[in-house]
Each structure stands twice: as C-alpha cells, then as structure tokens.
Design a protein around this motif. Structure first.
Motif, mmCIF file in Angstrom:
data_model
loop_
_atom_site.group_PDB
_atom_site.id
_atom_site.type_symbol
_atom_site.label_atom_id
_atom_site.label_comp_id
_atom_site.label_asym_id
_atom_site.label_seq_id
_atom_site.Cartn_x
_atom_site.Cartn_y
_atom_site.Cartn_z
ATOM 1 N N ASP A 250 -12.522 1.451 -4.081
ATOM 2 C CA ASP A 250 -11.137 1.767 -3.709
ATOM 3 C C ASP A 250 -10.182 0.619 -4.010
ATOM 4 O OD1 ASP A 250 -11.854 4.279 -2.752
ATOM 5 O OD2 ASP A 250 -12.329 3.489 -0.757
ATOM 6 N N ARG A 251 -10.698 -0.495 -4.470
ATOM 7 C CA ARG A 251 -9.887 -1.693 -4.726
ATOM 8 C C ARG A 251 -9.451 -1.742 -6.182
ATOM 9 N NH1 ARG A 251 -12.119 -7.309 -2.496
ATOM 10 N NH2 ARG A 251 -11.066 -6.466 -0.638
ATOM 11 N N LEU A 252 -8.255 -2.293 -6.413
ATOM 12 C CA LEU A 252 -7.764 -2.571 -7.760
ATOM 13 C C LEU A 252 -7.820 -4.070 -8.007
ATOM 14 C CD1 LEU A 252 -4.610 -0.241 -7.948
ATOM 15 C CD2 LEU A 252 -6.927 0.221 -8.781
ATOM 16 N N ILE A 253 -8.243 -4.451 -9.219
ATOM 17 C CA ILE A 253 -8.344 -5.854 -9.621
ATOM 18 C C ILE A 253 -7.568 -6.036 -10.917
ATOM 19 C CG2 ILE A 253 -9.896 -7.782 -10.084
ATOM 20 C CD1 ILE A 253 -10.715 -6.561 -7.515
ATOM 21 N N ALA A 254 -6.653 -7.009 -10.956
ATOM 22 C CA ALA A 254 -5.887 -7.296 -12.172
ATOM 23 C C ALA A 254 -6.059 -8.763 -12.546
ATOM 24 C CB ALA A 254 -4.406 -6.976 -11.966
ATOM 25 N N VAL A 255 -6.053 -9.044 -13.850
ATOM 26 C CA VAL A 255 -6.293 -10.404 -14.344
ATOM 27 C C VAL A 255 -5.241 -10.769 -15.381
ATOM 28 C CG1 VAL A 255 -8.763 -10.085 -13.964
ATOM 29 C CG2 VAL A 255 -7.824 -9.719 -16.252
ATOM 30 N N GLY A 256 -5.036 -12.098 -15.544
ATOM 31 C CA GLY A 256 -4.049 -12.500 -16.534
ATOM 32 C C GLY A 256 -3.940 -13.989 -16.736
ATOM 33 N N GLN A 257 -2.713 -14.439 -16.934
ATOM 34 C CA GLN A 257 -2.426 -15.819 -17.315
ATOM 35 C C GLN A 257 -2.735 -16.797 -16.180
ATOM 36 O OE1 GLN A 257 1.668 -16.536 -18.366
ATOM 37 N NE2 GLN A 257 1.078 -17.566 -20.249
ATOM 38 N N PHE A 258 -3.008 -18.057 -16.574
ATOM 39 C CA PHE A 258 -3.240 -19.153 -15.632
ATOM 40 C C PHE A 258 -4.462 -18.911 -14.737
ATOM 41 C CE2 PHE A 258 1.560 -19.184 -15.961
ATOM 42 C CZ PHE A 258 1.597 -20.160 -16.940
ATOM 43 N N GLY A 259 -5.384 -18.065 -15.164
ATOM 44 C CA GLY A 259 -6.533 -17.767 -14.337
ATOM 45 C C GLY A 259 -6.221 -16.882 -13.143
ATOM 46 N N HIS A 260 -5.099 -16.217 -13.176
ATOM 47 C CA HIS A 260 -4.734 -15.358 -12.057
ATOM 48 C C HIS A 260 -5.616 -14.112 -11.991
ATOM 49 C CE1 HIS A 260 -0.340 -17.031 -11.801
ATOM 50 N NE2 HIS A 260 -1.239 -17.842 -11.293
ATOM 51 N N ILE A 261 -6.191 -13.876 -10.830
ATOM 52 C CA ILE A 261 -6.856 -12.624 -10.500
ATOM 53 C C ILE A 261 -6.314 -12.176 -9.145
ATOM 54 C CG2 ILE A 261 -9.029 -11.450 -10.010
ATOM 55 C CD1 ILE A 261 -10.456 -13.426 -11.780
ATOM 56 N N VAL A 262 -5.800 -10.973 -9.097
ATOM 57 C CA VAL A 262 -5.238 -10.448 -7.855
ATOM 58 C C VAL A 262 -5.898 -9.114 -7.546
ATOM 59 C CG1 VAL A 262 -3.030 -11.649 -8.062
ATOM 60 C CG2 VAL A 262 -3.300 -9.393 -9.114
ATOM 61 N N TYR A 263 -5.991 -8.790 -6.256
ATOM 62 C CA TYR A 263 -6.609 -7.526 -5.875
ATOM 63 C C TYR A 263 -5.780 -6.843 -4.790
ATOM 64 C CZ TYR A 263 -8.717 -10.387 -2.111
ATOM 65 O OH TYR A 263 -8.924 -11.232 -1.056
ATOM 66 N N SER A 264 -5.891 -5.513 -4.783
ATOM 67 C CA SER A 264 -5.122 -4.693 -3.856
ATOM 68 C C SER A 264 -6.017 -3.643 -3.235
ATOM 69 C CB SER A 264 -3.958 -4.014 -4.579
ATOM 70 O OG SER A 264 -3.328 -3.060 -3.750
ATOM 71 N N ASP A 265 -5.872 -3.433 -1.927
ATOM 72 C CA ASP A 265 -6.634 -2.408 -1.223
ATOM 73 C C ASP A 265 -5.759 -1.241 -0.774
ATOM 74 O OD1 ASP A 265 -9.154 -3.712 -1.385
ATOM 75 O OD2 ASP A 265 -8.539 -5.071 0.223
ATOM 76 N N ASP A 266 -4.512 -1.199 -1.281
ATOM 77 C CA ASP A 266 -3.611 -0.097 -0.913
ATOM 78 C C ASP A 266 -2.933 0.495 -2.150
ATOM 79 O OD1 ASP A 266 -1.875 -2.135 -1.529
ATOM 80 O OD2 ASP A 266 -0.987 -2.291 0.469
#
Length: 399
Positions: free
Chosen positions: A64-80
């Motif tokens: 159910d989680r979303l994971i996004a990746v990108g510049q500067f080693g950024h990884i972010v996740y969302s549970d909503d």
C-alpha cells in the motif's frame, strides 16, 4: 572526479541532451565544507524538508506504500496515496534513477556510478549493495577482460601470421573492435544504471548506459555481467520489464549508424536465452509496461513514440497518438480497469485503451516534465518529475 550524467530522462546524452536533469541542476548543495571533498557514494543523503518536491525520476508501489527516488539520493515514501511524504535513510547522495519492489518489504534502487541500493523494511532504510568502484563489482572483470582482448589484438597486428591482404584487414578490424570495446566498458564505473527488475527476493536484473546488463541470484549482494547475452555493443539499455511467465524485455537506445532501427531484446525463459527483435522504428525507447487486461506489452520513447506487442515481444506495432509531437514519452502504467496512462516531458499526459485507434494526448498548462506514474487507490494518479510529486486526475490535471 566522476562523470555526472543526469540520466533517466537523458538516457542517451548523445541524442537528447540535458532535459529534466539540467533543469533541476540550477542549484546544488553539499553537507561538507567547500574545501572538503566527500564522494557522493560515501555521503548519506541529506534530509530536506522539500525532498518530495525535488527532481524525482521514478515511483513504485510496495504494497500500500508508494516509493519515489531521484536526485541527491532522495528516496521518499507515502502511506496515504501520495498526500504526505517521508524521506528515507539513504547511504548515498548519488542520483537515483529507478526503483522496483517485489513485495511490501523488499525493493531495490539503481542510479549513477552503477549504484544499487536495497531495502527489507519497505523503503524506510536502505543499504548500498553495489557501485562501480566496489571491489566485488563485476565491472572490474569486464574491464580486465576487454583490455586483455585489446592487448592480444594489438599483438596480432604487430606480429601477423599471414601475408594475405584480406586476412590482414580482418586482423586490423579485430583490433579496432577490441579497442572500441575496451573504451566502452571503462565507462561502466561512472555511468548510470537506468532500470531494475526482480523476479523474487533473490533473482534480479539491472540495465544501464553503454550496454550494461547485470544479474544477481542473492538479492543484489553480488552481481554477474550479462552484457554478452545481448547483441548490443555500446547502446544504452534503457528499461527492463519481466512477467511471471518467464518473459523479459529490454528496451534500448537506437544506434547512431545510418538506417538503424531501435531494438527490443526479449527472453522467454527468465533471461537464459535472448532474441534481438529489430523493430520498424528509428527512435529510442525509454520505458516498458504490461497491461494485464489486454495482455499487451507497451514501449515508449522519443517523439511521443508508443508501440505495443501482443505476442510477447516477437513483433511490435505503432499505437498512434491523436496529435504529432516531438515530446518524449518516459513511463507508463496500466490501470486496474485496463486503460493506459503515459507521461513525458513538456507536460505530456497520454491516455487510452488497447482498443483506442489513437491515444489521446493532454498537455498540462505548466508543461512540467513528468518521468513516471502509478495509479493511486482512489483511481487517481501520482507522478514524479522536475517538480517532484504531483497528484493528478485521469487527464493529468492537478488534484
């Protein structure tokens, strides 16, 4: 210093130039002082309050989680479903180009300098599994083997065992090919991996610039080069897709020689054997996805190109758009109901079904570059791109 290619959107820097990456590189930051150099492969990603609005290049679902990746080693996740985002603990500041999960817990990310990261907690923390300079990288063996072949070919020129003019030409051609190959594989250490796909928690594949292609059977702890399994000398392997029936597809850059057509490599046995499928199209392909409802495999690329296969990649046909465009199509998704959504640069949001004679292209007013897309639980969509995360409706409009 290592070559800093800004890739997923400029998968072929020779053809496309800097599009998304260059737009986002108007500023930079460093956690170190101006006089102290720390390699991005050795420095953890810096927590940023607006990381979800920085350049993000790929997005995937982990349960159910979303994971996004990108510049500067950024990884972010969302549970909503993309309304709120949390930045993950990441051990590198390298640009990250692609993400894939096999279940809610286990996932992998690939990026610059052939970096591979892995997680077993749903993307909250990550471990570096590989980069082009680690001692166990298969890149070292590839470079060594290519250099040995180059030296042997050079020796054959200096010490020919024949006087036949045709055979001497063959010896010379063999040297030039070996010399070119040695130059190509030396770029692997600093070049990006562009996509990743895993069959399960153990077996997986990653592809990248200059014909990089690697396989692991232990969850990414060690890798083996499979570049020789594809008939690809130096073109970028831009995307990889696998299906449960053993089908694998690799979408590539179009070669530069006159009359070249883009290739799609396919396997029907999870990569044991490969077939080089020559298409009728003269534009590079950047993304792949499968529509389970229609059982079509789609590929997309330059100038809005969208092609599909209904025979597991044995042949490919054009799926026309309702307008001519020079925009680039990067990524697509099939919805639960079987429609397709494709995103690209300059605000391009393409939609339709397998039965559509032409796919409809909507252009966002802000012309924001979009790099990937997933369907949210509520039937809307979440995209990544030059401005980070956007939540959009079925026609690409902000919610």
């Amino acid at each position: 210093m290592r070559n800093d290619l800004n890739v997923r959107n400029l998968i072929s820097s020779r053809l496309l130039g800097a599009i998304v990456g260059c737009l986002a590189m108007t500023f930079s930051f460093s956690a170190q002082s101006a006089t102290e150099f720390v390699d991005v492969l050795d420095a953890p990603s810096v927590k940023m309050p607006k990381a979800s609005k920085s350049l993000l290049l790929d997005i995937a679902r982990a349960g159910d989680r979303l994971i996004a990746v990108g510049q500067f080693g950024h990884i972010v996740y969302s549970d909503d479903d993309g309304k709120n985002w949390t930045q993950a603990e990441v051990p590198v500041q390298s640009q990250l180009n692609a993400v894939h999960f096999v279940n809610a817990k286990h996932g992998w990310v690939v990026g610059q300098d052939a970096v591979v990261l892995g997680t077993s907690d749903g993307g909250e923390t990550w471990t570096k599994l590989h980069d082009g300079y680690m001692s166990n990288s298969p890149i070292h063996a590839v470079i060594k083997d290519a250099e040995e072949k180059r030296v042997a070919a050079e020796y054959a020129i200096d010490n020919p065992n024949t006087d036949d003019p045709d055979e001497l030409i063959d010896i010379e051609d063999a040297f030039y090919e070996a010399d070119d190959l040695a130059a190509v594989v030396k770029k692997h250490q600093t070049s990006p991996l562009l996509d990743v796909w895993f069959k399960n928690e153990k077996e997986g594949f990653t592809v990248g610039a200059y014909a990089q292609f690697y396989y692991t059977k232990n969850g990414g702890k060690t890798w083996t080069s499979w570049r020789d399994r594809l008939d690809n000398f130096e073109d970028h392997n831009n995307a990889i897709l696998g299906l449960k029936d053993g089908s694998l597809f690799v979408a590539s850059e179009k070669s530069n020689y006159d009359g070249a057509k883009v290739k799609v490599y396919r396997s029907t046995d999870f990569g044991e054997t490969w077939e080089n499928v020559a298409t009728d199209f003269d534009r590079s392909l950047y993304g792949l996805f499968h529509n389970p409802k229609s059982d079509h495999v789609y590929a997309m690329g330059m100038s809005g190109l969208v092609v599909r296969s209904d025979d597991r990649g044995a042949s490919w046909t054009l799926h026309p758009l309702n307008l001519d465009t020079e925009f680039l199509s990067f990524s697509g998704v099939a919805t639960k109901r079987g429609s397709i959504k494709i995103v690209g640069n300059n605000g391009q949001f393409t939609t339709g079904t397998s039965r559509s004679k032409k796919l409809n292209v909507y252009l966002r007013e802000d012309r924001v570059h979009m790099t990937s897309i997933v369907e949210a639980a509520d039937g809307n969509f979440v995209t990544t791109g030059a401005r980070g995360i956007n939540r959009v409706d079925a026609q690409g409009r902000d919610l």
